[in-house]
Enzyme design. Structure first.
Site, PDB file in Angstrom:
ATOM      1  CG  ASP A   8      -5.594   6.908  -2.847  1.00 22.51           C
ATOM      2  OD1 ASP A   8      -4.453   6.603  -2.475  1.00 22.51           O
ATOM      3  OD2 ASP A   8      -6.536   6.113  -2.874  1.00 22.51           O
ATOM      4  CG  ASP A  10      -3.773   1.421  -5.382  1.00 23.47           C
ATOM      5  OD1 ASP A  10      -3.564   0.915  -6.487  1.00 23.47           O
ATOM      6  OD2 ASP A  10      -2.920   1.477  -4.476  1.00 23.47           O
TER       7      ASP A  10
END
Length: 263
Positions: A8, A10
């Site tokens: 991922d 963020d």
């Protein structure tokens, strides 16, 4: 253990507009060792080119081809479902560009789909048009189910929140393509030419990153540099393969990430 990495963005590599300490060293080691990796984001606002420029500005050098967004996953899905179709889009350039690249025509005249993505400028007029088109039979697709997104001033309504508004008005639920749908993970794996058995998913959210990785058949690492805490992990009926403080812990261990001690 030699593996590919999905991660991922963020909460794992960046926090709002700031680099998470150690993320640059971690990615540099992956590049140096020629370890395949792809960065995932549920945010559909930006194209991979725009995201690359944003990340370069804060010190992360990630090639365009190593960035996979929910907009790209949505476009890939629609291309398999109805090639050369039409869509009414509520979203920004990341989504409209992805749809144009698969040959879709964007229109508000009897479209095959209403496609809802992330935008910072949701308009009442656009949402009203989307509702009326769904009522008339357009299939309802949304890039991701995230209800809120972060900003320096606090939470912002995101795709899932606006989708709920359309659902309440029409009685029709969207099909969400982005995380936690493992479809997004599998499309990223295909893009990378990798297999789930030798790919590791790194994320900061149990309810999207970790469950999507598990359901796609991958080992998973949860980092505590985003929203999760050791206490919040215990609330879920499933667990990641490993919990670490941040990707900085993986520097020097990218060939065997499970050597890293848990906090």
């Amino acid at each position: 253990m030699s593996c590919n990495y999905l991660m991922d963005m963020d909460g794992v590599l960046v926090s709002e507009e700031h680099l998470i300490p150690g993320a640059d060293a971690f990615l540099a080691e992956l590049r140096e060792r020629e370890v395949p990796f792809t960065v995932l984001t549920n945010n559909s606002i930006r194209t991979p080119r725009d995201l690359r420029a944003r990340l370069l500005g804060i010190g992360l050098d990630i090639p365009e081809e190593s960035i996979w967004t929910s907009a790209l996953a949505t476009a890939r899905f629609l291309e398999t479902q109805r090639p050369g179709g039409t869509a009414y889009v509520v979203g920004e350039s990341g989504l409209t560009t992805a749809l144009h690249e698969i040959g879709y025509v964007i229109t508000d005249v009897e479209p095959d789909y209403v496609v809802l993505g992330e935008t910072r400028t949701y308009s009442f007029e656009a949402i009203t048009t989307a509702i009326r088109l769904v009522e008339r039979g357009a299939r309802f697709i949304a890039t991701n189910p995230d209800a809120t997104g972060p900003s320096s001033s606090g939470s912002l309504p995101a795709t899932g929140a606006v989708a709920a508004l359309i659902t309440r008005a029409t009685g029709r639920d969207p099909y969400y393509v982005g995380k936690p749908n493992p479809l997004m993970m599998r499309s990223a794996l295909r893009q990378m030419g990798a297999h789930s058995e030798n790919t590791l998913m790194i994320g900061d959210r149990m309810d999207t990153d970790i469950i999507a990785g598990l359901e796609a058949g991958m080992q998973t690492i949860l980092v505590l540099s985003g929203i999760s805490t050791p206490q919040s992990v215990e609330l879920y009926p499933y667990r990641p393969t490993r919990v670490i403080s941040s990707v900085a812990d993986l520097v020097g261990h990218t060939d065997n990430p499970f050597e890293v001690a848990q906090p």
